[in-house]
Design a protein around this motif. Structure first.
Motif, mmCIF file in Angstrom:
data_model
loop_
_atom_site.group_PDB
_atom_site.id
_atom_site.type_symbol
_atom_site.label_atom_id
_atom_site.label_comp_id
_atom_site.label_asym_id
_atom_site.label_seq_id
_atom_site.Cartn_x
_atom_site.Cartn_y
_atom_site.Cartn_z
ATOM 1 N N GLY A 19 0.975 -1.058 0.094
ATOM 2 C CA GLY A 19 0.021 0.121 0.196
ATOM 3 C C GLY A 19 0.964 1.177 0.079
ATOM 4 N N TRP A 34 -6.414 -5.838 -1.998
ATOM 5 C CA TRP A 34 -7.271 -4.676 -1.950
ATOM 6 C C TRP A 34 -8.063 -4.724 -0.612
ATOM 7 C CZ3 TRP A 34 -5.485 -1.767 -5.405
ATOM 8 C CH2 TRP A 34 -4.883 -2.328 -6.539
ATOM 9 N N PRO A 92 -8.573 -3.149 3.498
ATOM 10 C CA PRO A 92 -8.468 -2.186 4.419
ATOM 11 C C PRO A 92 -6.940 -1.846 4.706
ATOM 12 C CG PRO A 92 -10.365 -3.244 5.011
ATOM 13 C CD PRO A 92 -9.761 -4.419 4.203
ATOM 14 N N GLY A 126 -5.633 -0.058 1.751
ATOM 15 C CA GLY A 126 -6.052 1.123 1.499
ATOM 16 C C GLY A 126 -5.629 2.156 2.391
#
Length: 273
Positions: free
Chosen positions: A46, A216, A218, A221
């Motif tokens: 990320g 993908w 949390p 993200g």
């Protein structure tokens, strides 16, 4: 506490991509006093994506110029500034690509990372950054660098595979040694982060998939958002700072941090806590 340590690790990794500091210096220092910030493969993936987005937003003019220039060179065969810049970045990226592949393939750094090593590398690079920034003239922009200049920068960037060196610090130091203006050194270090972050994203993405995790989630993200935010702040702040100022505060900070790490490594274990 786990979330806090994850956020700290994410911000440290994001900051170290664009500022002349080192994430490992801070992470090992915090671990020595009882904290252990960790990212994990999803967090690292990320942060790499976030860093790439931050670079794309801040240097969109350079990226557009390189894409269009490279396409024009391939189609028409004519030299142009965009294609030249892309070629310069490719040449300067060769050493770290080759050395990084060897380090990953043969695990050359396994078992050699220590608080003392990171303390010394943090301090030494701080001194080198100060010397390079103080002694050398500011006469070159990125466009003026020749092949030898770019290979020297590439070798310095490869040295950043050693914990504590810091990729941005290594490139900025080398760029100043070959006579780059301070903003040119910053621009070169930032643009050279592009292929590095692409490689990191690919490597960490592979590790995420191999571990059966989602690309993908949390976690990805949150790390990506923090990476974009911290990246844009760092890029904008350092670009503004170098308009009239030097790298000296970062060099002094590294020397101070390296000294603290060495004290923790050599003296703290002798104290009867």
């Amino acid at each position: 506490m786990t979330l806090l340590l994850f956020v700290i690790a994410t911000l440290l990794q994001g900051l170290s991509e664009f500022l002349p500091v080192s994430a490992s210096s801070h992470v090992l220092g915090l671990a020595a006093v009882g904290w252990a910030p960790t990212l994990g493969p999803q967090g690292a993936f990320g942060v790499a994506l976030g860093g790439l987005l931050a670079l794309g937003l801040f240097f969109h003019a350079d990226l557009t110029m390189m894409v269009r220039g490279t396409a024009r060179r391939l189609i028409k065969g004519k030299r142009n500034p965009g294609a030249t810049l892309a070629g310069q970045l490719a040449l300067a990226s060769l050493p770290v690509a080759l050395v990084g592949a060897l380090v990953e393939r043969y695990a050359l750094l396994d078992g050699v990372i220590s608080l003392a090593l990171v303390g010394w590398t943090t301090l030494i690079v701080g001194v080198l950054l100060w010397v390079a920034d103080w002694m050398n003239m500011t006469v070159k922009r990125v466009e003026h660098l020749n092949g030898l200049d770019l290979l020297l920068v590439g070798v310095f960037q490869a040295l950043a595979l050693v914990p504590g060196v810091g990729r941005a610090a290594a490139v900025m130091t080398a760029a100043r040694f070959v006579g780059c203006e301070r903003r040119a050194a910053f621009r070169l270090a930032s643009l050279l982060a592009l292929p590095v972050l692409v490689g990191v994203a690919g490597l960490e993405g592979t590790r995420v998939v191999s571990a059966g995790l989602s690309l993908w989630s949390p976690v990805v993200g949150i790390a990506g958002a923090l990476g974009v935010g911290s990246g844009l702040i760092c890029l904008g702040a350092l670009w503004a700072w170098l308009r009239r100022r030097t790298f000296a505060p970062f060099a002094h900070y590294r020397v101070g941090l390296g000294t603290v790490l060495l004290l923790l490594a050599y003296i703290a274990p002798l104290w009867p806590w």
